[in-house]
Write a protein that holds these residues in place. Structure first.
Motif, PDB file in Angstrom:
ATOM      1  N   THR A 158       0.555  -1.232   0.274  1.00 37.53           N
ATOM      2  CA  THR A 158      -0.331  -0.386  -0.271  1.00 37.53           C
ATOM      3  C   THR A 158       0.603   1.335  -0.036  1.00 37.53           C
ATOM      4  O   THR A 158       0.623   2.319  -0.771  1.00 37.53           O
ATOM      5  CB  THR A 158      -1.217  -0.202   1.109  1.00 37.53           C
ATOM      6  OG1 THR A 158      -1.282  -1.616   1.378  1.00 37.53           O
ATOM      7  CG2 THR A 158      -1.765   1.510   1.022  1.00 37.53           C
ATOM      8  N   ILE A 159       2.264   0.925   0.824  1.00 36.58           N
ATOM      9  CA  ILE A 159       2.695   2.234   1.094  1.00 36.58           C
ATOM     10  C   ILE A 159       3.759   2.774  -0.972  1.00 36.58           C
ATOM     11  O   ILE A 159       3.392   3.900  -0.879  1.00 36.58           O
ATOM     12  CB  ILE A 159       3.813   2.051   1.709  1.00 36.58           C
ATOM     13  CG1 ILE A 159       4.578   3.525   2.172  1.00 36.58           C
ATOM     14  CG2 ILE A 159       4.683   1.167   1.349  1.00 36.58           C
ATOM     15  CD1 ILE A 159       5.658   3.674   3.524  1.00 36.58           C
ATOM     16  N   GLU A 160       3.701   1.761  -1.738  1.00 31.98           N
ATOM     17  CA  GLU A 160       4.428   2.028  -3.400  1.00 31.98           C
ATOM     18  C   GLU A 160       2.857   2.867  -3.837  1.00 31.98           C
ATOM     19  O   GLU A 160       3.026   3.575  -4.371  1.00 31.98           O
ATOM     20  CB  GLU A 160       4.467   0.649  -3.422  1.00 31.98           C
ATOM     21  CG  GLU A 160       6.001   0.226  -2.792  1.00 31.98           C
ATOM     22  CD  GLU A 160       7.348   1.015  -2.293  1.00 31.98           C
ATOM     23  OE1 GLU A 160       7.318   2.000  -3.501  1.00 31.98           O
ATOM     24  OE2 GLU A 160       8.294   1.229  -1.354  1.00 31.98           O
ATOM     25  N   ARG A 161       1.700   1.999  -3.457  1.00 32.83           N
ATOM     26  CA  ARG A 161       0.703   2.587  -4.152  1.00 32.83           C
ATOM     27  C   ARG A 161       0.793   3.836  -4.116  1.00 32.83           C
ATOM     28  O   ARG A 161      -0.088   4.840  -4.554  1.00 32.83           O
ATOM     29  CB  ARG A 161      -1.153   1.812  -3.840  1.00 32.83           C
ATOM     30  CG  ARG A 161      -0.528   0.286  -3.894  1.00 32.83           C
ATOM     31  CD  ARG A 161      -1.457  -0.065  -4.851  1.00 32.83           C
ATOM     32  NE  ARG A 161      -2.716  -0.288  -3.580  1.00 32.83           N
ATOM     33  CZ  ARG A 161      -3.010  -1.043  -2.305  1.00 32.83           C
ATOM     34  NH1 ARG A 161      -2.361  -1.921  -2.636  1.00 32.83           N
ATOM     35  NH2 ARG A 161      -3.703  -1.072  -1.488  1.00 32.83           N
ATOM     36  N   LEU A 162       0.955   4.331  -2.061  1.00 31.62           N
ATOM     37  CA  LEU A 162       0.194   5.633  -2.215  1.00 31.62           C
ATOM     38  C   LEU A 162       1.560   6.610  -3.307  1.00 31.62           C
ATOM     39  O   LEU A 162       1.197   7.789  -2.860  1.00 31.62           O
ATOM     40  CB  LEU A 162       0.199   5.613  -0.313  1.00 31.62           C
ATOM     41  CG  LEU A 162       0.583   6.863   0.019  1.00 31.62           C
ATOM     42  CD1 LEU A 162      -0.937   7.886  -0.528  1.00 31.62           C
ATOM     43  CD2 LEU A 162       0.709   6.941   1.529  1.00 31.62           C
ATOM     44  N   LEU A 163       2.898   6.210  -2.479  1.00 31.66           N
ATOM     45  CA  LEU A 163       4.038   7.118  -3.496  1.00 31.66           C
ATOM     46  C   LEU A 163       3.789   7.278  -4.391  1.00 31.66           C
ATOM     47  O   LEU A 163       4.079   8.181  -5.298  1.00 31.66           O
ATOM     48  CB  LEU A 163       4.614   6.543  -2.728  1.00 31.66           C
ATOM     49  CG  LEU A 163       6.399   6.665  -2.983  1.00 31.66           C
ATOM     50  CD1 LEU A 163       6.255   8.437  -2.358  1.00 31.66           C
ATOM     51  CD2 LEU A 163       8.178   6.710  -2.679  1.00 31.66           C
ATOM     52  N   GLY A 164       3.373   5.993  -5.624  1.00 32.02           N
ATOM     53  CA  GLY A 164       3.534   6.601  -6.440  1.00 32.02           C
ATOM     54  C   GLY A 164       2.365   7.321  -7.388  1.00 32.02           C
ATOM     55  O   GLY A 164       1.886   7.745  -7.460  1.00 32.02           O
ATOM     56  N   TYR A 165       1.352   7.677  -6.395  1.00 39.53           N
ATOM     57  CA  TYR A 165      -0.289   7.818  -6.929  1.00 39.53           C
ATOM     58  C   TYR A 165      -0.264   9.414  -6.704  1.00 39.53           C
ATOM     59  O   TYR A 165       0.374   9.919  -6.940  1.00 39.53           O
ATOM     60  CB  TYR A 165      -1.125   7.484  -6.209  1.00 39.53           C
ATOM     61  CG  TYR A 165      -2.218   8.831  -5.840  1.00 39.53           C
ATOM     62  CD1 TYR A 165      -3.015   8.374  -7.163  1.00 39.53           C
ATOM     63  CD2 TYR A 165      -2.700   9.012  -4.880  1.00 39.53           C
ATOM     64  CE1 TYR A 165      -4.190   9.021  -6.921  1.00 39.53           C
ATOM     65  CE2 TYR A 165      -3.911  10.526  -5.102  1.00 39.53           C
ATOM     66  CZ  TYR A 165      -4.522  10.062  -6.108  1.00 39.53           C
ATOM     67  OH  TYR A 165      -5.525  10.888  -6.196  1.00 39.53           O
ATOM     68  N   LEU A 166       0.895   9.762  -5.240  1.00 37.14           N
ATOM     69  CA  LEU A 166       1.244  11.198  -5.252  1.00 37.14           C
ATOM     70  C   LEU A 166       2.238  11.732  -6.288  1.00 37.14           C
ATOM     71  O   LEU A 166       1.894  13.124  -6.820  1.00 37.14           O
ATOM     72  CB  LEU A 166       1.822  11.612  -3.288  1.00 37.14           C
ATOM     73  CG  LEU A 166       0.602  10.751  -2.094  1.00 37.14           C
ATOM     74  CD1 LEU A 166       1.756  10.747  -1.445  1.00 37.14           C
ATOM     75  CD2 LEU A 166      -0.423  11.696  -2.312  1.00 37.14           C
ATOM     76  N   THR A 167       3.818  10.693  -6.821  1.00 37.25           N
ATOM     77  CA  THR A 167       4.176  11.106  -7.889  1.00 37.25           C
ATOM     78  C   THR A 167       3.604  11.429  -9.228  1.00 37.25           C
ATOM     79  O   THR A 167       3.916  11.940  -9.370  1.00 37.25           O
ATOM     80  CB  THR A 167       5.523   9.774  -7.237  1.00 37.25           C
ATOM     81  OG1 THR A 167       5.501   9.953  -6.379  1.00 37.25           O
ATOM     82  CG2 THR A 167       6.023  10.201  -8.995  1.00 37.25           C
TER      83      THR A 167
END
Length: 234
Positions: A158-167
């Motif tokens: 989930t944290i990778e999805r979050l960071l990727g989404y914000l990016t």
């Protein structure tokens, strides 16, 4: 900031844009909306954002629940995230359209105050042939971004999805600051959670991890999210 950051929309000539605005106002197809106001839309029309930011939501055709002790309107229910999925933003200079696919409904809201749009039928673009090509190029670009978004949502953690989404968001809409690039409008944890398929509580916890442990983001004034440059400390 990654090199894939798109340039701001500087290619459209002032004269073409001025003609479009004049045409829209003459045909009563130009409106300005307050923050969080729903944009009245219908299938088959092409919408263009002249100023501000549009927020797109998707939902199933369900009615808001009845609250015997609260006077909650359908609009307030939507703002609280009831049965809705946050789909993304459309910025100034970009087109969008709403396509009906029952039982799902797409809705557009003004995400920032004084958001202005105008609309036309697709055949109206015959009067603006060069602009028609630009619109098609813009939709092609949006399609490519959606593929990147789907790839981000496929991340296991989930944290990778979050960071990727914000990016992805900051790559598309971000503005420079001394720490890196920031999203120039607010985004709630509930909206982020809806977009990446998790809970608001989880987003709150992971945002803290991105700030304090990974040193990947910081929160500026007015709760604006900043993606730190690799060489920048928090």
């Amino acid at each position: 900031m990654h090199s894939s950051t798109p340039p701001k929309n500087n290619t459209r000539s002032f004269s073409t844009w001025h003609r479009l605005l004049d045409w829209a106002q003459e045909h009563y197809r130009y409106r300005t909306f307050a923050k969080d106001a729903q944009i009245p839309t219908r299938s088959g029309l092409l919408y263009l954002v002249q100023r501000g930011t549009i927020r797109l939501n998707g939902s199933a055709e369900t009615e808001p629940p009845a609250y015997p002790h609260q006077n909650i309107t359908p609009a307030e229910f939507q703002l609280q995230g009831g049965d809705e999925t946050f789909l993304g933003f459309v910025g100034a200079g970009q087109p969008f359209e709403i396509v009906d696919r029952s039982p799902f409904t797409l809705q557009a809201f003004a995400h920032t105050d004084n958001t202005s749009i105008f609309w036309m039928y697709w055949h109206d673009l015959e009067n603006f042939p060069s602009f028609r090509r630009e619109i098609l190029d813009s939709f092609r670009y949006q399609h490519q971004r959606k593929l990147l978004w789907l790839n981000t949502l496929g991340q296991r953690h989930t944290i990778e999805r979050l960071l990727g989404y914000l990016t992805l968001l900051i790559e598309e809409f971000g503005e420079p600051c001394k720490e890196g690039y920031f999203l120039p409008f607010p985004l709630t944890h509930a909206q982020i959670a809806s977009a990446i398929g998790t809970t608001r509580v989880t987003v709150t916890r992971l945002m803290k991890e991105l700030r304090e442990e990974r040193k990947a983001i910081l929160i500026k004034e007015d709760n604006l999210i900043c993606l730190l440059s690799p060489s920048q400390p928090e």
